[in-house]
Design a protein around this motif. Sequence first.
Motif, PDB file in Angstrom:
ATOM      1  N   ARG A 394     -27.652-105.779   2.502  1.00 55.35           N
ATOM      2  CA  ARG A 394     -26.780-106.870   2.943  1.00 55.35           C
ATOM      3  C   ARG A 394     -25.734-106.310   3.897  1.00 55.35           C
ATOM      4  O   ARG A 394     -25.239-105.198   3.731  1.00 55.35           O
ATOM      5  CB  ARG A 394     -26.095-107.526   1.738  1.00 55.35           C
ATOM      6  N   VAL A 395     -25.417-107.111   4.933  1.00 52.64           N
ATOM      7  CA  VAL A 395     -24.387-106.763   5.909  1.00 52.64           C
ATOM      8  C   VAL A 395     -23.167-107.635   5.642  1.00 52.64           C
ATOM      9  O   VAL A 395     -23.279-108.864   5.552  1.00 52.64           O
ATOM     10  CB  VAL A 395     -24.897-106.948   7.346  1.00 52.64           C
ATOM     11  N   SER A 396     -21.980-107.003   5.527  1.00 58.38           N
ATOM     12  CA  SER A 396     -20.765-107.731   5.133  1.00 58.38           C
ATOM     13  C   SER A 396     -19.762-107.893   6.267  1.00 58.38           C
ATOM     14  O   SER A 396     -18.667-108.419   6.037  1.00 58.38           O
ATOM     15  CB  SER A 396     -20.072-107.016   3.960  1.00 58.38           C
ATOM     16  N   VAL A 397     -20.077-107.433   7.474  1.00 54.16           N
ATOM     17  CA  VAL A 397     -19.162-107.549   8.610  1.00 54.16           C
ATOM     18  C   VAL A 397     -19.861-108.298   9.726  1.00 54.16           C
ATOM     19  O   VAL A 397     -21.079-108.547   9.685  1.00 54.16           O
ATOM     20  CB  VAL A 397     -18.707-106.149   9.092  1.00 54.16           C
ATOM     21  N   SER A 398     -19.101-108.651  10.760  1.00 53.09           N
ATOM     22  CA  SER A 398     -19.639-109.410  11.881  1.00 53.09           C
ATOM     23  C   SER A 398     -19.268-108.744  13.194  1.00 53.09           C
ATOM     24  O   SER A 398     -18.412-107.832  13.246  1.00 53.09           O
ATOM     25  CB  SER A 398     -19.110-110.847  11.854  1.00 53.09           C
ATOM     26  N   VAL A 403     -12.452-102.819  11.737  1.00 52.30           N
ATOM     27  CA  VAL A 403     -12.366-102.434  10.335  1.00 52.30           C
ATOM     28  C   VAL A 403     -11.564-101.149  10.216  1.00 52.30           C
ATOM     29  O   VAL A 403     -11.410-100.389  11.186  1.00 52.30           O
ATOM     30  CB  VAL A 403     -13.768-102.240   9.709  1.00 52.30           C
ATOM     31  N   SER A 404     -11.046-100.925   9.029  1.00 50.87           N
ATOM     32  CA  SER A 404     -10.326 -99.694   8.716  1.00 50.87           C
ATOM     33  C   SER A 404     -11.243 -98.759   7.935  1.00 50.87           C
ATOM     34  O   SER A 404     -12.273 -99.170   7.390  1.00 50.87           O
ATOM     35  CB  SER A 404      -9.077 -99.996   7.891  1.00 50.87           C
ATOM     36  N   ARG A 405     -10.863 -97.508   7.881  1.00 54.27           N
ATOM     37  CA  ARG A 405     -11.638 -96.541   7.106  1.00 54.27           C
ATOM     38  C   ARG A 405     -11.650 -96.956   5.634  1.00 54.27           C
ATOM     39  O   ARG A 405     -10.595 -97.241   5.052  1.00 54.27           O
ATOM     40  CB  ARG A 405     -11.035 -95.148   7.244  1.00 54.27           C
ATOM     41  N   GLY A 406     -12.841 -97.008   5.030  1.00 54.62           N
ATOM     42  CA  GLY A 406     -12.989 -97.419   3.638  1.00 54.62           C
ATOM     43  C   GLY A 406     -13.247 -98.896   3.452  1.00 54.62           C
ATOM     44  O   GLY A 406     -13.417 -99.343   2.302  1.00 54.62           O
ATOM     45  N   THR A 407     -13.339 -99.665   4.556  1.00 53.23           N
ATOM     46  CA  THR A 407     -13.626-101.090   4.437  1.00 53.23           C
ATOM     47  C   THR A 407     -15.087-101.299   4.035  1.00 53.23           C
ATOM     48  O   THR A 407     -15.987-100.697   4.642  1.00 53.23           O
ATOM     49  CB  THR A 407     -13.359-101.806   5.769  1.00 53.23           C
ATOM     50  N   PRO A 408     -15.385-102.150   3.031  1.00 51.87           N
ATOM     51  CA  PRO A 408     -16.789-102.436   2.702  1.00 51.87           C
ATOM     52  C   PRO A 408     -17.482-103.124   3.871  1.00 51.87           C
ATOM     53  O   PRO A 408     -16.974-104.118   4.415  1.00 51.87           O
ATOM     54  CB  PRO A 408     -16.689-103.353   1.489  1.00 51.87           C
ATOM     55  N   ILE A 409     -18.635-102.600   4.261  1.00 47.23           N
ATOM     56  CA  ILE A 409     -19.381-103.167   5.382  1.00 47.23           C
ATOM     57  C   ILE A 409     -20.776-103.642   4.969  1.00 47.23           C
ATOM     58  O   ILE A 409     -21.477-104.269   5.777  1.00 47.23           O
ATOM     59  CB  ILE A 409     -19.509-102.148   6.525  1.00 47.23           C
ATOM     60  N   GLY A 410     -21.223-103.386   3.740  1.00 48.53           N
ATOM     61  CA  GLY A 410     -22.536-103.818   3.283  1.00 48.53           C
ATOM     62  C   GLY A 410     -22.893-103.149   1.971  1.00 48.53           C
ATOM     63  O   GLY A 410     -22.051-102.536   1.305  1.00 48.53           O
ATOM     64  N   THR A 411     -24.171-103.241   1.597  1.00 49.58           N
ATOM     65  CA  THR A 411     -24.660-102.645   0.347  1.00 49.58           C
ATOM     66  C   THR A 411     -25.958-101.890   0.600  1.00 49.58           C
ATOM     67  O   THR A 411     -26.731-102.200   1.517  1.00 49.58           O
ATOM     68  CB  THR A 411     -24.905-103.722  -0.725  1.00 49.58           C
ATOM     69  N   VAL A 412     -26.204-100.897  -0.243  1.00 48.24           N
ATOM     70  CA  VAL A 412     -27.408-100.059  -0.129  1.00 48.24           C
ATOM     71  C   VAL A 412     -28.651-100.901  -0.389  1.00 48.24           C
ATOM     72  O   VAL A 412     -28.671-101.778  -1.263  1.00 48.24           O
ATOM     73  CB  VAL A 412     -27.331 -98.882  -1.119  1.00 48.24           C
ATOM     74  N   GLY A 413     -29.712-100.619   0.362  1.00 46.77           N
ATOM     75  CA  GLY A 413     -30.982-101.319   0.179  1.00 46.77           C
ATOM     76  C   GLY A 413     -32.145-100.471   0.643  1.00 46.77           C
ATOM     77  O   GLY A 413     -32.042 -99.231   0.748  1.00 46.77           O
ATOM     78  N   SER A 414     -33.240-101.137   0.969  1.00 43.17           N
ATOM     79  CA  SER A 414     -34.447-100.440   1.413  1.00 43.17           C
ATOM     80  C   SER A 414     -35.169-101.266   2.458  1.00 43.17           C
ATOM     81  O   SER A 414     -36.395-101.382   2.455  1.00 43.17           O
ATOM     82  CB  SER A 414     -35.373-100.161   0.222  1.00 43.17           C
ATOM     83  N   THR A 415     -34.415-101.855   3.376  1.00 40.18           N
ATOM     84  CA  THR A 415     -35.014-102.673   4.418  1.00 40.18           C
ATOM     85  C   THR A 415     -35.483-101.801   5.571  1.00 40.18           C
ATOM     86  O   THR A 415     -35.069-100.653   5.726  1.00 40.18           O
ATOM     87  CB  THR A 415     -33.992-103.715   4.916  1.00 40.18           C
TER      88      THR A 415
END
Length: 442
Positions: A394-398, A403-415
């Motif tokens: 999943r992608v959490s930014v646009s 963004v700042s350092r440490g900002t969540p930008i997505g989640t681990v996957g296998s795409t």
Amino acid sequence: MESTMSGNTEQRSPDDPLAFEEPLFDPDDTPRHGVPLPPAPPTHPSLLRRPQAEKPMARTKHRLNTLMLFAALLITLVAALLYFLPGDSAPKPQPTLSAGLPTLPPLTATPTQPPPTEQPLTAATEQPIRYDAEVPIDLVAELLMRPAEVLPPKGALYRAQNPFTVAPARGRSEIIQYRIQPGDTLEKIAARFGISQDTIIWNNDGVYVNRLLPGDTLTILPEDGVLHRTRQEETIQAIADKYKVSPFSIVDSEFNPLLRNASPSTLLPPGITVMVVGGVSDKKPVYWNPGISIQGSGGSSSTVSFGGGPGSCGAQPNTGGTGALVVPLPPIYTVVRGFSDYHTGIDLAAPTGTTVFAADGGTVIFAGWSNWGYGNTVVLAHGNLLTLYGHMSRVSVSCGQVVSRGTPIGTVGSTGNSSGPHLHFEVRVGEVPQNPTNYLGF
């Protein structure tokens, strides 16, 4: 009378055995009823006892023995009957269809397309080459030059016993076309077929080492080396010099049966395919350039773009970053693959759904799907540095988001082209991939 009897008496010699004379019978020295017999010896009392009745235990044993005898006889008779009786030879009734059941139409074969198979190629011939592997000369030389592991004791004979036999693995005798499968990497394919990654690169034009798409095909040689195809008249010596091998390794190769009677000076016509076993090519790995464009030298007037799929954001302001990167995952990851000439980043295995953080402050220049095997991807611009986060679930930014350092930008996957949940992390200076371990510790 007396004188007569005395006169008739014969005088016998003392040595005569008949000289014994029986005494005269005297009725007074013998009893009237004869000589009495000696008394009979007394009889033992046990012989005078009457026979006793049979003991109960003896009767029980006798009955048990009789019963076992009859049981054995009965078992023997039953076994004989089972052996000699004929088997059931009556034919079994065959099932028949009832008259009331509908008649099914006959089945017809429907043509189907066979699955794609690996198509073999051959060197210097149109027919597949079959051969029996032999021990390489260099392996024999190495074994002969290796010193003995155990020295014999002084003054004694000793023979070292080695229970192992050195035998080479029997390889393929054909050049095949391999279809790339999902999750394949250059490293995995090379290990699967027992050849080097260089051999795959040297014999496949237009293949990006960091972009293997499922469905594409690769030429796979049976051994390390180069598959050379003459474009003009060339001697075997010239081909050997080009790939830094002896010409006799080409002539004597089992993959070149048409060259068995050739010599180094033999001139080959155009269009001949020659397998150069052990050959080395000057061809370098080709990396995929996603179309990175950096305009300006920094500041508000600088822009950067990153192409390669629907996730591209076009030209975005390059606001820069701090230059101090951090690991983009919490400390629950495992490094499963590092940076190399054939892998432009580092792979960090982690459970699906693990949060991915920005390694530094910057601008989102790619957010979405990548057509080049990265799957769901985010790319951040940090001035002259770019960081890439691939295979996310999943992608959490646009696009354009700062963004700042440490900002969540997505989640681990296998795409994308992935064989399991992990984060593919890259650091680039412009278009050139860098080793991420030069910027942070994992």
